[in-house]
Design an enzyme around this catalytic site. Structure first.
Site, PDB file in Angstrom:
ATOM      1  N   ASN A 401       0.828  -1.198   0.000  1.00 34.45           N
ATOM      2  CA  ASN A 401       0.000   0.000   0.000  1.00 34.45           C
ATOM      3  C   ASN A 401       0.866   1.253   0.000  1.00 34.45           C
ATOM      4  OD1 ASN A 401      -1.981   2.006   0.433  1.00 34.45           O
ATOM      5  ND2 ASN A 401      -3.252   0.603   1.581  1.00 34.45           N
ATOM      6  N   ASP A 402       1.382   1.640   1.154  1.00 35.02           N
ATOM      7  CA  ASP A 402       2.136   2.891   1.250  1.00 35.02           C
ATOM      8  C   ASP A 402       3.373   2.899   0.354  1.00 35.02           C
ATOM      9  OD1 ASP A 402       0.353   3.881   3.137  1.00 35.02           O
ATOM     10  OD2 ASP A 402       1.421   2.907   4.782  1.00 35.02           O
ATOM     11  N   VAL A 403       3.994   1.728   0.144  1.00 33.30           N
ATOM     12  CA  VAL A 403       5.244   1.683  -0.623  1.00 33.30           C
ATOM     13  C   VAL A 403       5.012   1.859  -2.114  1.00 33.30           C
ATOM     14  CG1 VAL A 403       6.402   0.263   1.099  1.00 33.30           C
ATOM     15  CG2 VAL A 403       5.194  -0.850  -0.795  1.00 33.30           C
ATOM     16  N   TYR A 440      -0.562   1.672   6.745  1.00 30.32           N
ATOM     17  CA  TYR A 440      -0.147   2.081   8.083  1.00 30.32           C
ATOM     18  C   TYR A 440      -0.080   3.603   8.216  1.00 30.32           C
ATOM     19  CZ  TYR A 440       1.249  -2.791   8.581  1.00 30.32           C
ATOM     20  OH  TYR A 440       1.257  -4.151   8.629  1.00 30.32           O
ATOM     21  N   ALA A 441       0.205   4.292   7.107  1.00 30.68           N
ATOM     22  CA  ALA A 441       0.313   5.745   7.163  1.00 30.68           C
ATOM     23  C   ALA A 441      -1.056   6.404   7.341  1.00 30.68           C
ATOM     24  CB  ALA A 441       0.993   6.286   5.914  1.00 30.68           C
TER      25      ALA A 441
END
Length: 472
Positions: A401-403, A440-441
């Site tokens: 996701n965030d990456v 997570y962000a």
């Protein structure tokens, strides 16, 4: 009459030197998947030497053997039961034990210094070392427990407590007051008269425990991997400090290796997340605890079936697979390897793109893919493969996701500047997730709503297994 030691001082020094060299070789070997097994062997050999030398030096073989058996059984049980997805939590738990061990040794030295070869009263220099080792060790112990709980909270399966930051008014002032009290008590311990050292030393340990908790609770779950690495470094320095007090060169060297490698890893992870060490300590990142960003419900994402994905993959010339935590949770690496094998048999070029912090900690995805015996030459780090997304037919994102969030390229975004895998540049993007929840962000991902993106919802292993069947 005391029994003669089995080893002379020179022999102990030589064996400690050999063990230290083996520990260094172990770290070097673990830096590459191809040499990781050999690195583990070096580490095991070094530890065996260290344990045998300890047995040769001790006069309490029965107690030492009992501790060895108990510790070995606990380690064996943990290795058998802990999943790869729980590895960050396990690392945090192990760090807590290292910190606690350093503190217990320090207490033993304070209570009976002559048993450790120190003069009574304890010299000032050794008292300073014991104070610093206890401060760092106890903060490592309590901080690692909190980190373990926050990481377990992210997994939802064993939710010890919330992964969200815990803040309250005047928090930094409270931390400062406790820190000043710890320093004052440390000075009292260093200057205490013989027989009066234990009370201030015990208070140092107690307040250091509280300080470790208060320092870690304001940090969100998204930053916990960096915190784990930081605590790893702390545990090493605590052990090294106690090594100076005990005049044990192996403990000094091993502690310094752990401390320095943990510090380097923390730097690498902060760089990969475009975060400074101080911004991590100040907390706040990941405060949303996975909540979707405002306005996300007004957007529309296209969804497809595993059969649709199989059609797109089977007709592509080049595919880049981006594994993430969702793949790890589903243990889908073997199914992905089988899918890649079928695509390769059709003449499709398949490679894997690895982000430094994918799966919460460096190397997590590499280990999972190695477990599935994915060829190492197909697994590429971010800086080696990012330039190829623009010429790839399909980027298949599995649980990341965030990456892969393009908001990292948008000024003002909470993750602006964070290096990402540029999956959004591929001609077609396929994203497998359980839901549209953010990472997570705690921010939404525009990649999911692009015209060229197709979402495939469901457990990664089941989805990939369905793709494999459709490819037959």
């Amino acid at each position: 009459m005391a029994a003669e030691p089995l080893l002379s001082a020179n022999q102990v020094a030589l064996l400690y030197l050999v063990a230290s060299v083996l520990f260094i070789l172990a770290l070097k070997g673990l830096s590459n998947p191809l040499s990781a097994r050999q690195g583990n062997r070096f580490g095991i050999a070094g530890m065996v030497i260290a344990v045998l030398v300890t047995f040769a030096m001790t006069q309490s073989v029965t107690l030492s053997l009992a501790a060895l058996v108990i510790g070995g059984l606990v380690g064996w049980y943990a290795a058998k039961r802990v999943e790869m997805t729980q590895m960050p939590e396990l690392v945090a738990a192990m760090h807590s034990l290292v910190g606690l061990a350093a503190v217990l040794i320090a207490f033993a030295v304070v209570i009976n210094p002559t048993a450790f070869g120190l003069a009574s009263p304890i010299p000032t220099g050794n008292r300073v070392e014991l104070f610093l080792g206890t401060l760092v060790g106890m903060m490592t112990f309590s901080g690692s427990i909190i980190a373990f709980g926050k990481l377990a909270g992210l997994g939802k399966q064993f939710r010890l407590f919330s992964s969200a930051p815990v803040v309250f008014p005047g928090q930094q002032i409270v931390n400062l007051v406790i820190a000043l009290l710890v320093v004052a008590l440390g000075v009292m311990f260093v200057r205490a008269e013989p027989g009066a050292e234990l009370l201030p030393f015990g208070l140092v340990a107690a307040l250091s425990f509280v300080l470790g908790v208060l320092v870690i609770i304001p940090i969100g779950g998204a930053d916990m991997p960096v915190v784990i690495s930081m605590l790893n470094s702390y545990s090493g320095w605590a052990a090294s400090g106690i090594g100076f007090s005990l005049n044990n060169p192996l403990l000094i060297v091993a502690g310094a290796l752990v401390g320095s490698s943990g510090a380097i890893l923390s730097y690498i992870m902060c760089k990969a997340m475009n975060r400074s060490f101080f911004s991590v300590i100040l907390g706040g990142f990941g405060a949303a605890e996975g909540a979707a960003a405002g306005g996300a419900e007004q957007k529309t994402a296209k969804s497809g079936s595993p059969e649709d994905v199989a059609f797109l993959l089977g007709n592509a010339e080049s595919v880049i697979i981006v594994p993430g935590y969702g793949l790890a949770v589903a243990r889908a690496q073997h199914a992905v390897k089988e899918m890649a094998h079928k695509l390769t048999a059709k003449g499709v070029s398949v490679r894997y793109a690895i982000h430094p912090v994918a799966g919460r900690m460096p190397g997590h995805m590499n280990v999972l893919l190695a477990e599935a015996e994915v060829p190492y030459d197909q697994v590429l780090e971010m800086e080696d493969i990012n330039g190829d997304f623009g010429t790839s037919d399909v980027a298949f994102v599995l649980g990341a996701n965030d990456v892969v969030n393009p908001l990292a390229e948008t000024p003002g975004s909470p993750i602006h500047g964070m290096p990402i895998l540029e999956a959004h540049k591929a001609r077609t993007v396929i994203v497998n997730k359980r839901s549209m929840a953010s990472g997570y962000a705690g921010i939404d991902n525009p990649l999911f709503y692009m015209d060229k993106t197709m979402m495939v919802f469901g457990d990664a292993k089941k989805v990939v297994e369905s793709i494999v069947k459709a490819l037959e």
